[in-house]
Design a protein around this motif. Structure first.
Motif, PDB file in Angstrom:
ATOM      1  N   ASP A 112       0.667   5.097   1.838  1.00  0.00           N
ATOM      2  CA  ASP A 112      -0.029   5.793   2.922  1.00  0.00           C
ATOM      3  C   ASP A 112      -0.752   7.011   2.361  1.00  0.00           C
ATOM      4  OD1 ASP A 112       1.053   3.992   4.710  1.00  0.00           O
ATOM      5  OD2 ASP A 112       2.769   5.278   5.191  1.00  0.00           O
ATOM      6  N   HIS A 140       0.828  -1.215   0.000  1.00  0.00           N
ATOM      7  CA  HIS A 140       0.000   0.000   0.000  1.00  0.00           C
ATOM      8  C   HIS A 140       0.856   1.256   0.000  1.00  0.00           C
ATOM      9  CE1 HIS A 140       0.964  -0.462   4.260  1.00  0.00           C
ATOM     10  NE2 HIS A 140       0.679   0.826   4.423  1.00  0.00           N
ATOM     11  N   HIS A 191       4.803   0.003   0.057  1.00  0.00           N
ATOM     12  CA  HIS A 191       5.478  -0.797   1.071  1.00  0.00           C
ATOM     13  C   HIS A 191       4.578  -1.922   1.576  1.00  0.00           C
ATOM     14  CE1 HIS A 191       3.534   2.687   2.965  1.00  0.00           C
ATOM     15  NE2 HIS A 191       3.376   1.975   4.077  1.00  0.00           N
TER      16      HIS A 191
END
Ligand SMILES: [Fe+2]
Length: 282
Positions: free
Chosen positions: A162, A160, A229
Motif C-alpha cells: 500500500d 502489492h 499482500h
C-alpha cells in the motif's frame, strides 16, 4: 472529505462484544490488538460489526456495483515505481493479476452504513490507539479514502504494497472458498527493500507468509506499506465483499492521480466531473 461523526453507529457495531465507551474494556481491546500487531503483524477484532451491520453494508455495496470500476490488470507490487534497470525476474518487475470491482468513496451516501462507520471519529481514534499513534487521520482523498471491493469467481487481488501508512479492512461477505488474505508482515522498511525476502513471498514461500482466518464482521489492521499482500482467487458463486478504510499520519494525504486511475479508472470525484462536463456546454 466529509466531516467526522461523533456518535457511534450503534446499529452496526457489536457493542456487547466491544463496549468502547467503558474505559477498562476499551483498554483490554486495545491491548489485545497491539499484541496481535506485535506478534502476528496484524490486529483482528472479530465480529466488530454485527451480522446485520455487515449485511446492510454488503447490500449497499451490491447496489453500487453498476457504478464500480472493473479492474482486470497485470500489475507489479511496486506499481508507482519504475522497474528500469531491474532484471526480468526481479520483484520490481514481476506482475500478478488484479481482477475485481472497486467502488469509489464518492459513490457511498454520507448517511449510508459504510460511510457512517468510516466517518465515525471513534473508529479513527481506536485505530490510532491500536497503532500506538498520538493521532491519525482518515485520508483526505475523495476517491480512495474508503473503498469497497467486490470479487466474483476467479477474481483475485494481486501482490502489492500500500502507498499509505495503514489500511483497515472489514470483511462484509466471505466467498464459498478461496479469497484468502495472505501477507508477509514487515517484510520491508524505509531503509531496506529486502528484495530477496519479497521474492520468496511472491514465490508463495509459507515461511514468510501468513494467512489469518478472517470472518465477516472482523475489523483487521495491518501495516500494508511495509507488508506485501494479496487476496487469493475466489472460488464459488458468492462474491467476496470487503470495505477498506485508509488512514495516514498526515491530515492531508491524497493518493496520486495515477493511483486513482489504477484503482478506479478515473481521477476526479463524480461531482467535479459533472460540473466540468456541465461547464463545457458552450
Ligand atoms: Fe492493499
Amino acid at each position: 472529505m466529509p466531516d467526522g461523526l461523533t456518535a457511534p453507529p450503534q446499529d452496526l457495531i457489536d457493542a456487547a462484544r466491544y463496549p468502547l465507551a467503558d474505559a477498562a474494556a476499551r483498554a483490554r481491546i486495545v491491548a489485545a490488538g497491539r499484541k496481535g500487531l506485535a506478534h502476528e503483524g496484524c490486529a483482528m477484532l472479530p465480529r466488530f460489526v454485527t451480522p446485520a451491520g455487515t449485511a446492510a453494508m454488503a447490500a449497499e455495496a451490491m447496489r453500487l456495483l453498476p457504478r464500480s470500476n472493473r479492474r482486470d490488470l497485470q500489475l507489479c507490487a511496486y506499481a508507482n515505481q519504475s522497474a528500469d534497470g531491474f532484471p526480468a525476474d526481479h520483484p520490481r518487475r514481476r506482475v500478478s493479476p488484479f481482477r475485481q470491482h472497486v467502488i469509489g468513496a464518492d459513490d457511498f451516501a454520507p448517511d449510508g452504513p459504510v460511510m457512517r462507520l468510516y466517518r465515525w471519529d471513534g473508529l479513527t481514534r481506536l485505530v490510532a490507539d491500536l497503532l500506538e499513534l498520538p493521532a491519525l487521520h482518515r485520508v483526505a482523498d475523495p476517491l480512495l479514502s474508503c473503498n469497497v471491493t467486490i470479487m466474483g469467481e476467479g477474481d483475485q487481488h494481486g501482490w502489492h504494497f500500500d502507498s499509505n501508512d495503514f489500511v483497515v479492512s472489514l470483511l462484509l461477505q466471505a466467498p464459498e472458498r478461496g479469497g484468502h488474505f495472505v501477507f508477509a508482515p514487515g517484510i520491508r522498511s524505509e531503509s531496506d527493500p529486502n528484495y530477496d525476502r519479497v521474492a520468496r513471498a511472491l514465490d508463495g514461500d509459507p515461511a514468510v507468509l501468513r494467512m489469518p482466518e478472517v470472518s465477516p464482521g472482523t475489523l483487521a489492521l495491518f501495516r500494508g506499506k511495509h507488508s506485501i499482500h494479496r487476496v487469493t482467487p475466489i472460488e464459488g458463486a458468492r462474491p467476496r465483499i470487503i470495505a477498506l478504510f485508509s488512514y495516514d499520519r498526515r491530515p492531508d494525504m491524497n493518493f496520486t492521480e495515477r493511483s486513482r486511475m489504477n484503482v478506479l479508472g478515473r481521477s476526479r470525484p463524480r461531482a467535479a466531473t459533472a460540473q466540468t462536463a456541465g461547464g463545457k456546454g458552450t
